[in-house]
Design a protein around this motif. Structure first.
Motif, PDB file in Angstrom:
ATOM      1  N   TYR A  64       2.318  34.784  20.198  1.00 53.00           N
ATOM      2  CA  TYR A  64       2.801  35.366  18.768  1.00 53.00           C
ATOM      3  C   TYR A  64       3.826  36.361  18.973  1.00 53.00           C
ATOM      4  N   TYR A 120       5.974  39.556  17.958  1.00 54.91           N
ATOM      5  CA  TYR A 120       5.463  40.916  17.067  1.00 54.91           C
ATOM      6  C   TYR A 120       6.710  41.720  17.170  1.00 54.91           C
ATOM      7  N   ARG A 156       3.985  44.514  13.443  1.00 55.60           N
ATOM      8  CA  ARG A 156       4.174  43.370  12.570  1.00 55.60           C
ATOM      9  C   ARG A 156       4.120  41.971  13.045  1.00 55.60           C
ATOM     10  N   GLN A 187     -15.836  48.704  10.953  1.00 54.04           N
ATOM     11  CA  GLN A 187     -15.963  47.389  10.900  1.00 54.04           C
ATOM     12  C   GLN A 187     -17.508  47.071  10.448  1.00 54.04           C
ATOM     13  N   HIS A 200       2.580  35.987  10.097  1.00 53.91           N
ATOM     14  CA  HIS A 200       1.242  36.203  10.344  1.00 53.91           C
ATOM     15  C   HIS A 200       0.769  37.730   9.717  1.00 53.91           C
ATOM     16  N   PRO A 201       1.293  38.033   8.448  1.00 61.31           N
ATOM     17  CA  PRO A 201       0.745  39.176   7.920  1.00 61.31           C
ATOM     18  C   PRO A 201      -0.534  39.751   7.930  1.00 61.31           C
ATOM     19  N   GLU A 202      -1.572  38.523   7.981  1.00 63.33           N
ATOM     20  CA  GLU A 202      -2.835  39.160   8.110  1.00 63.33           C
ATOM     21  C   GLU A 202      -3.186  40.019   9.410  1.00 63.33           C
ATOM     22  N   GLY A 203      -2.274  39.921  10.288  1.00 61.64           N
ATOM     23  CA  GLY A 203      -2.498  40.598  11.513  1.00 61.64           C
ATOM     24  C   GLY A 203      -1.482  41.967  11.599  1.00 61.64           C
ATOM     25  N   ASP A 204      -0.897  42.347  10.606  1.00 64.78           N
ATOM     26  CA  ASP A 204      -0.322  43.534  10.525  1.00 64.78           C
ATOM     27  C   ASP A 204      -0.986  44.793  10.438  1.00 64.78           C
TER      28      ASP A 204
END
Length: 116
Positions: free
Chosen positions: A41, A43, A62, A115, A66-70
């Motif tokens: 990926y 970044y 960033r 979490q 894959h903005p879910e990983g930002d």
């Protein structure tokens, strides 16, 4: 360089420190996080400004596509410089940050949300 040397390996890592400080001054590192069985990926890690070793930097990680990983986080400047010194594939256009960075980011950082 003199300010960071005591935190980042002293004169024995002078070349790595010099290269890391150049990246620090640019405010950005484009990298590639390898994934087993895949290409990995891409970044972009960004931070604003250059701070003294014990000052904090606001950082943004960033993952294009894959903005879910930002992730946004805060880190001491000397710690970021040490990770930049230890990046892999230093000759490649897309290095990766060391495992210690990823472990800190996902498990150890103090500003991480709780979490469930």
């Amino acid at each position: 360089m003199v300010l960071f040397a005591p935190y980042c390996g002293g004169v024995r890592r002078e070349q790595d420190l010099s290269a890391a400080l150049q990246i620090l001054g640019r405010g950005e590192l484009q990298g590639l996080r390898p994934v087993s069985g895949r290409d990995g990926y891409s970044y972009v890690l960004r931070w604003n400004g250059v701070a003294a070793p014990l000052e904090s930097l606001d950082c943004q990680l960033r993952f294009p596509g894959h903005p879910e990983g930002d992730i946004d986080f805060v880190v001491l400047t000397h710690r970021l410089v040490a990770w930049l010194m230890d990046r892999s594939h230093q000759q490649r256009s897309e290095p990766d940050l060391p495992e210690g960075f990823w472990q800190w980011l996902l498990m150890d950082r103090g500003d991480a949300p709780e979490q469930a």
